[in-house]
Design a protein around this motif. Structure first.
Motif, mmCIF file in Angstrom:
data_model
loop_
_atom_site.group_PDB
_atom_site.id
_atom_site.type_symbol
_atom_site.label_atom_id
_atom_site.label_comp_id
_atom_site.label_asym_id
_atom_site.label_seq_id
_atom_site.Cartn_x
_atom_site.Cartn_y
_atom_site.Cartn_z
ATOM 1 N N ARG A 108 27.302 49.219 37.629
ATOM 2 C CA ARG A 108 28.672 48.798 37.976
ATOM 3 C C ARG A 108 28.874 47.393 37.417
ATOM 4 O O ARG A 108 28.271 46.432 37.883
ATOM 5 C CB ARG A 108 28.862 48.799 39.493
ATOM 6 N N ILE A 109 29.738 47.289 36.399
ATOM 7 C CA ILE A 109 29.926 46.033 35.668
ATOM 8 C C ILE A 109 31.349 45.535 35.879
ATOM 9 O O ILE A 109 32.305 46.305 35.716
ATOM 10 C CB ILE A 109 29.677 46.228 34.155
ATOM 11 N N HIS A 110 31.489 44.268 36.221
ATOM 12 C CA HIS A 110 32.824 43.654 36.241
ATOM 13 C C HIS A 110 32.840 42.474 35.285
ATOM 14 O O HIS A 110 31.908 41.672 35.255
ATOM 15 C CB HIS A 110 33.220 43.177 37.632
ATOM 16 N N TRP A 111 33.934 42.381 34.521
ATOM 17 C CA TRP A 111 34.105 41.298 33.549
ATOM 18 C C TRP A 111 35.191 40.358 34.069
ATOM 19 O O TRP A 111 36.370 40.689 34.081
ATOM 20 C CB TRP A 111 34.526 41.884 32.199
ATOM 21 N N PHE A 112 34.799 39.174 34.521
ATOM 22 C CA PHE A 112 35.749 38.177 34.999
ATOM 23 C C PHE A 112 36.480 37.545 33.818
ATOM 24 O O PHE A 112 35.851 37.109 32.852
ATOM 25 C CB PHE A 112 35.036 37.077 35.787
ATOM 26 N N THR A 113 37.799 37.469 33.921
ATOM 27 C CA THR A 113 38.605 36.878 32.846
ATOM 28 C C THR A 113 39.552 35.803 33.371
ATOM 29 O O THR A 113 40.581 35.518 32.759
ATOM 30 C CB THR A 113 39.430 37.967 32.130
ATOM 31 N N GLY A 114 39.209 35.201 34.486
ATOM 32 C CA GLY A 114 40.045 34.152 35.064
ATOM 33 C C GLY A 114 40.285 34.418 36.535
ATOM 34 O O GLY A 114 40.265 35.575 36.982
ATOM 35 N N GLN A 115 40.518 33.363 37.291
ATOM 36 C CA GLN A 115 40.666 33.478 38.731
ATOM 37 C C GLN A 115 42.067 33.015 39.149
ATOM 38 O O GLN A 115 42.411 31.839 38.977
ATOM 39 C CB GLN A 115 39.608 32.631 39.463
ATOM 40 N N VAL A 116 42.842 33.932 39.724
ATOM 41 C CA VAL A 116 44.204 33.592 40.125
ATOM 42 C C VAL A 116 44.219 32.611 41.296
ATOM 43 O O VAL A 116 45.209 31.902 41.515
ATOM 44 C CB VAL A 116 45.010 34.859 40.499
ATOM 45 N N TRP A 117 43.114 32.531 42.043
ATOM 46 C CA TRP A 117 43.096 31.683 43.235
ATOM 47 C C TRP A 117 42.863 30.209 42.911
ATOM 48 O O TRP A 117 42.982 29.357 43.798
ATOM 49 C CB TRP A 117 42.033 32.160 44.228
ATOM 50 N N VAL A 118 42.583 29.887 41.663
ATOM 51 C CA VAL A 118 42.314 28.497 41.297
ATOM 52 C C VAL A 118 43.496 27.591 41.626
ATOM 53 O O VAL A 118 43.318 26.445 42.068
ATOM 54 C CB VAL A 118 41.964 28.400 39.797
ATOM 55 N N THR A 119 44.699 28.086 41.443
ATOM 56 C CA THR A 119 45.900 27.267 41.675
ATOM 57 C C THR A 119 46.501 27.500 43.059
ATOM 58 O O THR A 119 47.559 26.947 43.368
ATOM 59 C CB THR A 119 46.966 27.562 40.607
ATOM 60 N N ARG A 120 45.850 28.310 43.881
ATOM 61 C CA ARG A 120 46.362 28.586 45.224
ATOM 62 C C ARG A 120 45.723 27.652 46.250
ATOM 63 O O ARG A 120 44.683 27.038 45.993
ATOM 64 C CB ARG A 120 46.087 30.035 45.616
ATOM 65 N N GLY A 122 45.136 27.201 50.843
ATOM 66 C CA GLY A 122 45.240 27.820 52.150
ATOM 67 C C GLY A 122 44.738 29.246 52.206
ATOM 68 O O GLY A 122 43.762 29.625 51.546
ATOM 69 N N LEU A 123 45.440 30.071 53.008
ATOM 70 C CA LEU A 123 45.018 31.441 53.258
ATOM 71 C C LEU A 123 45.033 32.282 51.986
ATOM 72 O O LEU A 123 44.135 33.113 51.781
ATOM 73 C CB LEU A 123 45.924 32.079 54.317
ATOM 74 N N GLY A 124 46.040 32.069 51.129
ATOM 75 C CA GLY A 124 46.107 32.838 49.889
ATOM 76 C C GLY A 124 44.877 32.630 49.027
ATOM 77 O O GLY A 124 44.327 33.588 48.472
ATOM 78 N N PHE A 126 41.904 31.678 50.062
ATOM 79 C CA PHE A 126 40.750 32.256 50.756
ATOM 80 C C PHE A 126 40.669 33.758 50.536
ATOM 81 O O PHE A 126 39.602 34.309 50.237
ATOM 82 C CB PHE A 126 40.835 31.945 52.252
ATOM 83 N N ILE A 127 41.813 34.452 50.666
ATOM 84 C CA ILE A 127 41.818 35.909 50.521
ATOM 85 C C ILE A 127 41.442 36.314 49.094
ATOM 86 O O ILE A 127 40.597 37.197 48.878
ATOM 87 C CB ILE A 127 43.201 36.471 50.896
ATOM 88 N N LEU A 128 42.058 35.672 48.099
ATOM 89 C CA LEU A 128 41.797 36.045 46.711
ATOM 90 C C LEU A 128 40.373 35.691 46.282
ATOM 91 O O LEU A 128 39.731 36.445 45.543
ATOM 92 C CB LEU A 128 42.819 35.369 45.799
ATOM 93 N N LYS A 129 39.884 34.553 46.759
ATOM 94 C CA LYS A 129 38.509 34.174 46.436
ATOM 95 C C LYS A 129 37.521 35.126 47.098
ATOM 96 O O LYS A 129 36.501 35.512 46.501
ATOM 97 C CB LYS A 129 38.253 32.732 46.882
ATOM 98 N N SER A 130 37.830 35.542 48.328
ATOM 99 C CA SER A 130 36.969 36.501 49.023
ATOM 100 C C SER A 130 36.936 37.832 48.283
ATOM 101 O O SER A 130 35.897 38.506 48.244
ATOM 102 C CB SER A 130 37.458 36.711 50.454
ATOM 103 N N ALA A 131 38.068 38.216 47.677
ATOM 104 C CA ALA A 131 38.104 39.455 46.899
ATOM 105 C C ALA A 131 37.152 39.367 45.706
ATOM 106 O O ALA A 131 36.442 40.333 45.391
ATOM 107 C CB ALA A 131 39.528 39.738 46.433
ATOM 108 N N ASP A 132 37.123 38.215 45.029
ATOM 109 C CA ASP A 132 36.193 38.042 43.914
ATOM 110 C C ASP A 132 34.741 38.088 44.392
ATOM 111 O O ASP A 132 33.859 38.629 43.705
ATOM 112 C CB ASP A 132 36.468 36.712 43.202
#
Length: 382
Positions: A108-120, A122-124, A126-132
């Motif tokens: 099972r391979i995932h290719w990270f191409t950027g993190q949307v949570w970098v510019t977020r 608070g809670l948003g 936390f949720i997006l980083k937890s998903a990663d």
């Protein structure tokens, strides 16, 4: 011996054509390749060597739709008994890696191409980083499309050091040096289409038009430069997101006929060839493929000093790096390249040489193929 089955999964079909097409063509020589994406009502691609499957994956958070897609993926993975599931894009990564884990897919391979949570915040965030973090926990192998992104993910404790690697020197698909190259005919054609004189100096932005790309700061910088360089043109190509065109016009409208909007284009290479300076003052990038394409076209870049772009631009050699969200320093860097034609030429030549040497498509595509060979060899030894 039965050929192994590989399945790529992305949220939107555009990611398949933009990032995975050459990888799929190469891997289809040795493996049975499947592609899952949200094709909706559009017809599935017709390719006798690749099997395309439609699953309604939503880009935004949608609990009911996501849960239904998760169960659909588990069923598909069990039905086709894939040896590998390889995800690209965040939502496809989350659902794809969880479903592959539940279905017992061995690789099972995932290719990270950027993190949307970098510019977020608070809670948003936390949720997006937890998903990663959940993606990383469910995957057996992790890839990042730049060394600085890999290091960032380790520092942010998304994954442990040693669990994530980079193909070659970075980039998810490399750059085609034959497509992206200095082209005087394309340069003349694009300039004629937009009413730009042949001897005018053009600063280009090409990409999605949104706040995270730093276009608010770029608009302010271009207005400041307008007073000193009344013949400077700003060419903007890419789909508008969130009314950014209207905002740019409100801030930089004084440029008048020297402010040009193209919208989405299927020939970015022509716009790179038409430019003298490429500018990407983004807040977040996994790598910055557009900078690499500009470099291959012999165009130096002004970009922000963030992870991803620090790999795409060698500061002082192939372009200039400035702090993000910093209008004064962005203005200074652009002014330096506008005023110094010799520096632009030197950096443009260095940028093309660097792009073709370190980030060619052949090197990246071959690197992923070698990665698969290594992964399967390790499993045979285990």
């Amino acid at each position: 011996m039965l050929r192994k089955r590989l399945c790529f999964i992305t949220t939107v079909p555009m990611a398949v054509s933009a990032f995975l097409r050459l990888h799929i063509e190469r891997l289809a020589d040795d493996y049975d390749v499947f592609v899952i994406s949200n094709y909706g009502t559009e017809p599935l691609p017709d390719d006798e060597r690749v099997t395309y499957l439609n699953v309604p994956l939503a880009r935004e958070i949608s609990p009911l739709v996501d849960l239904k897609a998760l169960f659909s993926l588990v069923g598909l993975f069990r039905r086709y008994r894939f040896d590998v599931v390889h995800s690209v894009t965040p939502k496809a990564g989350l659902l794809g890696m969880l479903a592959a884990r539940l279905a017992g897919v061995p690789v099972r391979i995932h290719w990270f191409t950027g993190q949307v949570w970098v510019t977020r915040t608070g809670l948003g965030r936390f949720i997006l980083k937890s998903a990663d973090r959940l993606i990383a926990a469910a995957a057996s192998h992790l890839l990042a499309d730049s060394p600085s992104q890999r290091d960032f993910l380790v520092v942010e404790r998304v994954c442990r050091e040693g669990r994530i690697e980079v193909i070659g020197d970075g980039s998810i698909c490399g750059v085609d040096g034959e497509r992206f190259c200095p082209d005087p005919f394309a340069r003349e054609r694009v300039r004629d289409e937009h009413g730009i004189p042949a001897d005018a100096l053009v600063v280009l932005f090409l990409g999605r038009l949104n706040t995270d790309k730093g276009l608010r700061e770029m608009a302010q910088a271009m207005v400041q430069l307008d007073g000193q360089f009344p013949d400077l043109h700003w060419l903007i190509a890419g789909p508008d997101e969130g009314g950014m065109v209207e905002h740019i016009r409100s801030v930089a409208g004084r440029l008048g006929e020297r402010l040009h909007f193209q919208g989405f284009t299927r020939e970015p290479e022509a716009y790179m060839a038409a430019a003298d300076i490429f500018c990407l003052p983004s807040y977040r990038e996994g790598f910055g493929s557009s900078v690499l394409e500009a470099a291959a076209a012999g165009v130096p870049s002004v970009a922000t000093r963030i992870y991803g772009l620090t790999d795409a631009v060698e500061d002082g050699v192939s372009g200039l790096l400035v702090p993000p969200a910093n209008v004064p320093e962005l203005t200074v860097a652009l002014r330096r390249l506008i005023e110094d034609g010799a520096l632009r030429a030197t950096m443009g030549e260095a940028a093309r040489t660097r792009a073709l040497l370190r980030f060619s498509r052949e090197r990246v595509v071959g690197g992923l193929s070698d990665f698969y060979v290594r992964v399967f060899a390790q499993r045979r030894k285990a």
